[in-house]
Motif scaffolding. Structure first.
Motif, PDB file in Angstrom:
ATOM      1  N   SER A 155       0.832  -1.203   0.000  1.00  0.00           N
ATOM      2  CA  SER A 155       0.000   0.000   0.000  1.00  0.00           C
ATOM      3  C   SER A 155       0.867   1.255   0.000  1.00  0.00           C
ATOM      4  O   SER A 155       0.614   2.198  -0.768  1.00  0.00           O
ATOM      5  N   GLY A 156       1.897   1.276   0.836  1.00  0.00           N
ATOM      6  CA  GLY A 156       2.779   2.442   0.900  1.00  0.00           C
ATOM      7  C   GLY A 156       3.531   2.685  -0.389  1.00  0.00           C
ATOM      8  O   GLY A 156       3.623   3.822  -0.878  1.00  0.00           O
ATOM      9  N   GLU A 157       4.070   1.605  -0.983  1.00  0.00           N
ATOM     10  CA  GLU A 157       4.815   1.751  -2.243  1.00  0.00           C
ATOM     11  C   GLU A 157       3.905   2.205  -3.385  1.00  0.00           C
ATOM     12  O   GLU A 157       4.290   3.028  -4.225  1.00  0.00           O
ATOM     13  N   VAL A 158       2.704   1.650  -3.416  1.00  0.00           N
ATOM     14  CA  VAL A 158       1.757   2.032  -4.471  1.00  0.00           C
ATOM     15  C   VAL A 158       1.353   3.493  -4.327  1.00  0.00           C
ATOM     16  O   VAL A 158       1.275   4.238  -5.315  1.00  0.00           O
ATOM     17  N   ARG A 159       1.101   3.930  -3.100  1.00  0.00           N
ATOM     18  CA  ARG A 159       0.725   5.324  -2.877  1.00  0.00           C
ATOM     19  C   ARG A 159       1.838   6.270  -3.331  1.00  0.00           C
ATOM     20  O   ARG A 159       1.570   7.303  -3.959  1.00  0.00           O
ATOM     21  N   ILE A 160       3.083   5.929  -3.024  1.00  0.00           N
ATOM     22  CA  ILE A 160       4.214   6.751  -3.462  1.00  0.00           C
ATOM     23  C   ILE A 160       4.251   6.834  -4.984  1.00  0.00           C
ATOM     24  O   ILE A 160       4.437   7.914  -5.570  1.00  0.00           O
ATOM     25  N   ALA A 161       4.069   5.683  -5.650  1.00  0.00           N
ATOM     26  CA  ALA A 161       4.078   5.672  -7.113  1.00  0.00           C
ATOM     27  C   ALA A 161       2.976   6.565  -7.672  1.00  0.00           C
ATOM     28  O   ALA A 161       3.218   7.380  -8.581  1.00  0.00           O
ATOM     29  N   CYS A 162       1.771   6.426  -7.132  1.00  0.00           N
ATOM     30  CA  CYS A 162       0.642   7.226  -7.627  1.00  0.00           C
ATOM     31  C   CYS A 162       0.880   8.713  -7.403  1.00  0.00           C
ATOM     32  O   CYS A 162       0.575   9.541  -8.277  1.00  0.00           O
ATOM     33  N   ASP A 163       1.413   9.054  -6.237  1.00  0.00           N
ATOM     34  CA  ASP A 163       1.689  10.465  -5.938  1.00  0.00           C
ATOM     35  C   ASP A 163       2.718  11.059  -6.893  1.00  0.00           C
ATOM     36  O   ASP A 163       2.723  12.276  -7.118  1.00  0.00           O
ATOM     37  N   ARG A 164       3.571  10.221  -7.438  1.00  0.00           N
ATOM     38  CA  ARG A 164       4.590  10.675  -8.392  1.00  0.00           C
ATOM     39  C   ARG A 164       4.115  10.592  -9.837  1.00  0.00           C
ATOM     40  O   ARG A 164       4.913  10.781 -10.765  1.00  0.00           O
ATOM     41  N   GLY A 165       2.836  10.264 -10.023  1.00  0.00           N
ATOM     42  CA  GLY A 165       2.290  10.184 -11.369  1.00  0.00           C
ATOM     43  C   GLY A 165       2.715   8.958 -12.137  1.00  0.00           C
ATOM     44  O   GLY A 165       2.727   8.965 -13.379  1.00  0.00           O
ATOM     45  N   ARG A 166       3.046   7.884 -11.420  1.00  0.00           N
ATOM     46  CA  ARG A 166       3.513   6.668 -12.056  1.00  0.00           C
ATOM     47  C   ARG A 166       2.440   5.582 -11.926  1.00  0.00           C
ATOM     48  O   ARG A 166       1.727   5.519 -10.923  1.00  0.00           O
ATOM     49  N   PHE A 167       2.329   4.725 -12.929  1.00  0.00           N
ATOM     50  CA  PHE A 167       1.353   3.640 -12.920  1.00  0.00           C
ATOM     51  C   PHE A 167       1.942   2.447 -12.164  1.00  0.00           C
ATOM     52  O   PHE A 167       3.008   1.939 -12.529  1.00  0.00           O
ATOM     53  N   PRO A 168       1.275   1.982 -11.103  1.00  0.00           N
ATOM     54  CA  PRO A 168       1.847   0.899 -10.294  1.00  0.00           C
ATOM     55  C   PRO A 168       1.468  -0.489 -10.812  1.00  0.00           C
ATOM     56  O   PRO A 168       0.298  -0.784 -11.070  1.00  0.00           O
ATOM     57  N   ILE A 169       2.477  -1.326 -10.988  1.00  0.00           N
ATOM     58  CA  ILE A 169       2.281  -2.741 -11.312  1.00  0.00           C
ATOM     59  C   ILE A 169       2.925  -3.553 -10.193  1.00  0.00           C
ATOM     60  O   ILE A 169       4.136  -3.465  -9.976  1.00  0.00           O
ATOM     61  N   VAL A 170       2.119  -4.323  -9.480  1.00  0.00           N
ATOM     62  CA  VAL A 170       2.618  -5.139  -8.380  1.00  0.00           C
ATOM     63  C   VAL A 170       2.804  -6.565  -8.875  1.00  0.00           C
ATOM     64  O   VAL A 170       1.867  -7.179  -9.407  1.00  0.00           O
ATOM     65  N   LEU A 171       4.010  -7.094  -8.730  1.00  0.00           N
ATOM     66  CA  LEU A 171       4.293  -8.500  -9.010  1.00  0.00           C
ATOM     67  C   LEU A 171       4.312  -9.221  -7.667  1.00  0.00           C
ATOM     68  O   LEU A 171       5.184  -8.958  -6.834  1.00  0.00           O
ATOM     69  N   ALA A 172       3.346 -10.114  -7.461  1.00  0.00           N
ATOM     70  CA  ALA A 172       3.131 -10.700  -6.140  1.00  0.00           C
ATOM     71  C   ALA A 172       3.131 -12.220  -6.206  1.00  0.00           C
ATOM     72  O   ALA A 172       2.774 -12.817  -7.232  1.00  0.00           O
ATOM     73  N   GLY A 173       3.507 -12.830  -5.093  1.00  0.00           N
ATOM     74  CA  GLY A 173       3.342 -14.276  -4.978  1.00  0.00           C
ATOM     75  C   GLY A 173       1.902 -14.644  -4.704  1.00  0.00           C
ATOM     76  O   GLY A 173       1.361 -15.585  -5.295  1.00  0.00           O
ATOM     77  N   ASN A 174       1.275 -13.894  -3.817  1.00  0.00           N
ATOM     78  CA  ASN A 174      -0.086 -14.192  -3.367  1.00  0.00           C
ATOM     79  C   ASN A 174      -1.108 -13.191  -3.886  1.00  0.00           C
ATOM     80  O   ASN A 174      -0.813 -12.006  -4.032  1.00  0.00           O
ATOM     81  N   CYS A 175      -2.337 -13.677  -4.076  1.00  0.00           N
ATOM     82  CA  CYS A 175      -3.430 -12.816  -4.528  1.00  0.00           C
ATOM     83  C   CYS A 175      -3.858 -11.815  -3.461  1.00  0.00           C
ATOM     84  O   CYS A 175      -4.328 -10.724  -3.790  1.00  0.00           O
ATOM     85  N   LEU A 176      -3.712 -12.170  -2.192  1.00  0.00           N
ATOM     86  CA  LEU A 176      -4.113 -11.260  -1.125  1.00  0.00           C
ATOM     87  C   LEU A 176      -3.436  -9.907  -1.245  1.00  0.00           C
ATOM     88  O   LEU A 176      -3.985  -8.878  -0.820  1.00  0.00           O
ATOM     89  N   THR A 177      -2.241  -9.880  -1.839  1.00  0.00           N
ATOM     90  CA  THR A 177      -1.476  -8.641  -1.972  1.00  0.00           C
ATOM     91  C   THR A 177      -2.269  -7.560  -2.689  1.00  0.00           C
ATOM     92  O   THR A 177      -2.008  -6.361  -2.511  1.00  0.00           O
ATOM     93  N   SER A 178      -3.258  -7.952  -3.494  1.00  0.00           N
ATOM     94  CA  SER A 178      -4.100  -6.958  -4.168  1.00  0.00           C
ATOM     95  C   SER A 178      -4.798  -6.037  -3.185  1.00  0.00           C
ATOM     96  O   SER A 178      -5.109  -4.895  -3.523  1.00  0.00           O
ATOM     97  N   ALA A 179      -5.069  -6.517  -1.975  1.00  0.00           N
ATOM     98  CA  ALA A 179      -5.706  -5.646  -0.979  1.00  0.00           C
ATOM     99  C   ALA A 179      -4.824  -4.449  -0.679  1.00  0.00           C
ATOM    100  O   ALA A 179      -5.319  -3.325  -0.487  1.00  0.00           O
ATOM    101  N   GLY A 180      -3.503  -4.638  -0.652  1.00  0.00           N
ATOM    102  CA  GLY A 180      -2.590  -3.523  -0.447  1.00  0.00           C
ATOM    103  C   GLY A 180      -2.557  -2.586  -1.628  1.00  0.00           C
ATOM    104  O   GLY A 180      -2.509  -1.361  -1.470  1.00  0.00           O
ATOM    105  N   ALA A 181      -2.600  -3.141  -2.838  1.00  0.00           N
ATOM    106  CA  ALA A 181      -2.598  -2.293  -4.037  1.00  0.00           C
ATOM    107  C   ALA A 181      -3.871  -1.470  -4.122  1.00  0.00           C
ATOM    108  O   ALA A 181      -3.827  -0.264  -4.410  1.00  0.00           O
ATOM    109  N   VAL A 182      -5.006  -2.099  -3.866  1.00  0.00           N
ATOM    110  CA  VAL A 182      -6.292  -1.388  -3.871  1.00  0.00           C
ATOM    111  C   VAL A 182      -6.261  -0.233  -2.880  1.00  0.00           C
ATOM    112  O   VAL A 182      -6.732   0.873  -3.171  1.00  0.00           O
ATOM    113  N   ALA A 183      -5.695  -0.479  -1.702  1.00  0.00           N
ATOM    114  CA  ALA A 183      -5.628   0.561  -0.673  1.00  0.00           C
ATOM    115  C   ALA A 183      -4.749   1.719  -1.121  1.00  0.00           C
ATOM    116  O   ALA A 183      -5.122   2.894  -0.976  1.00  0.00           O
ATOM    117  N   GLY A 184      -3.577   1.411  -1.656  1.00  0.00           N
ATOM    118  CA  GLY A 184      -2.661   2.464  -2.065  1.00  0.00           C
ATOM    119  C   GLY A 184      -3.176   3.301  -3.218  1.00  0.00           C
ATOM    120  O   GLY A 184      -2.870   4.488  -3.321  1.00  0.00           O
TER     121      GLY A 184
END
Length: 278
Positions: free
Chosen positions: A69-98
């Motif tokens: 969530s923190g990394e995604v928020r930083i990316a969005c604040d910088r005008g960058r499109f976030p792509i998360v490469l994850a082992g688990n599907c649950l990680t999407s909850a962090g991306a959605v939050a960020g």
């Protein structure tokens, strides 16, 4: 396009175990090179190891969500499109939050809609979409910075062909939009009609037919070919506002020929090209 790739290399509480090896394998297989050749500016950030403790699936899984969530928020604040490469599907909850996403496209051979009350395995990742939709793990998911559960009416479930009985019964009561890759055309409009404005796209790579692309040991027969997945994801992304993407569940141990990384690269090149045109 300015893109930040975020590596979350965990599988069921294990760092770099199983599908947790997937993010690094995708990078080593030429993913960033493919995106750079397509003209994109690429940053790569690794959330690293959460702690020295292993096998704490629930605690570690949500710690990964917090970090993402923190990394995604930083990316969005910088005008960058976030792509998360994850082992688990649950990680999407962090991306959605960020991202502050209010809708979800979830492509997966599984529903991931079990809860602690219905799961017969206790596998946390089998509850991933249920968590994102606010159906379980509410106190701990509420602690993910920025997390707000997504209304099931703003969720498209793509090619879920391997569902538990409890998941089938739950889907009969939820307004989740179900679709298949060859017949995806109406799904984007249904999301728009539901008021979706900021959409997160989640692709579990076992959505593919394992005869065409085997991403992990969980893949079962059936499902779309890679070109069908690309067509569907690009087709839905074109008329919508996509704010981020998660690619999950690649275990290189089940990809002896290294087929997955170049196909993921092609998927992302086509998807980003679609977003640039929209």
């Amino acid at each position: 396009m300015n893109v930040t790739i975020i590596l979350a290399s965990y599988d069921s509480g294990y760092y770099h175990g199983g599908c947790g090896q997937g993010p690094d394998a995708l990078i080593a297989g030429g993913l960033t090179d493919a995106l750079k050749l397509a003209g994109h500016d690429i940053d790569v950030h690794d959330i690293g190891r959460m702690s020295d403790e292993q096998e704490r699936e629930i605690a570690t899984g949500f710690a990964v969500c917090n970090a993402v969530s923190g990394e995604v928020r930083i990316a969005c604040d910088r005008g960058r499109f976030p792509i998360v490469l994850a082992g688990n599907c649950l990680t999407s909850a962090g991306a959605v939050a960020g991202e502050g996403a209010d809708a979800m496209i979830w492509a997966d051979q599984h529903g991931d809609l079990n809860t602690p009350d219905t799961s017969t395995s206790g596998f946390l990742d089998g509850m991933a979409l249920a968590t994102v939709l606010g159906l379980c793990w509410r106190p701990i998911s509420a602690r993910i910075p920025g997390f707000k559960a997504i209304d099931p009416a703003r969720c498209v479930l793509v090619n879920a062909r391997d569902l538990d009985t409890a998941e089938e019964q739950l889907l009969e009561t939820l307004p989740v939009i179900r679709t298949e890759c060859p017949d995806w055309a109406g799904a984007a409009q249904k999301l728009k009609d539901a008021g979706a404005e900021r959409i997160h796209m989640h692709i579990d790579l076992d959505v593919h037919d394992p005869e065409a692309l085997q991403a992990n040991r969980y893949a079962t027969p059936g499902g779309p070919a890679p070109e069908q997945v690309r067509q569907a994801m690009c087709g839905m992304a074109g008329p919508l506002t996509l704010v981020g993407l998660t690619i999950s569940a690649y275990d290189p141990a089940f990809d002896a020929k290294g087929d997955v990384p170049p196909l993921v690269g092609q998927l992302l090149v086509d998807l980003l090209a679609t977003l640039e045109k929209s």
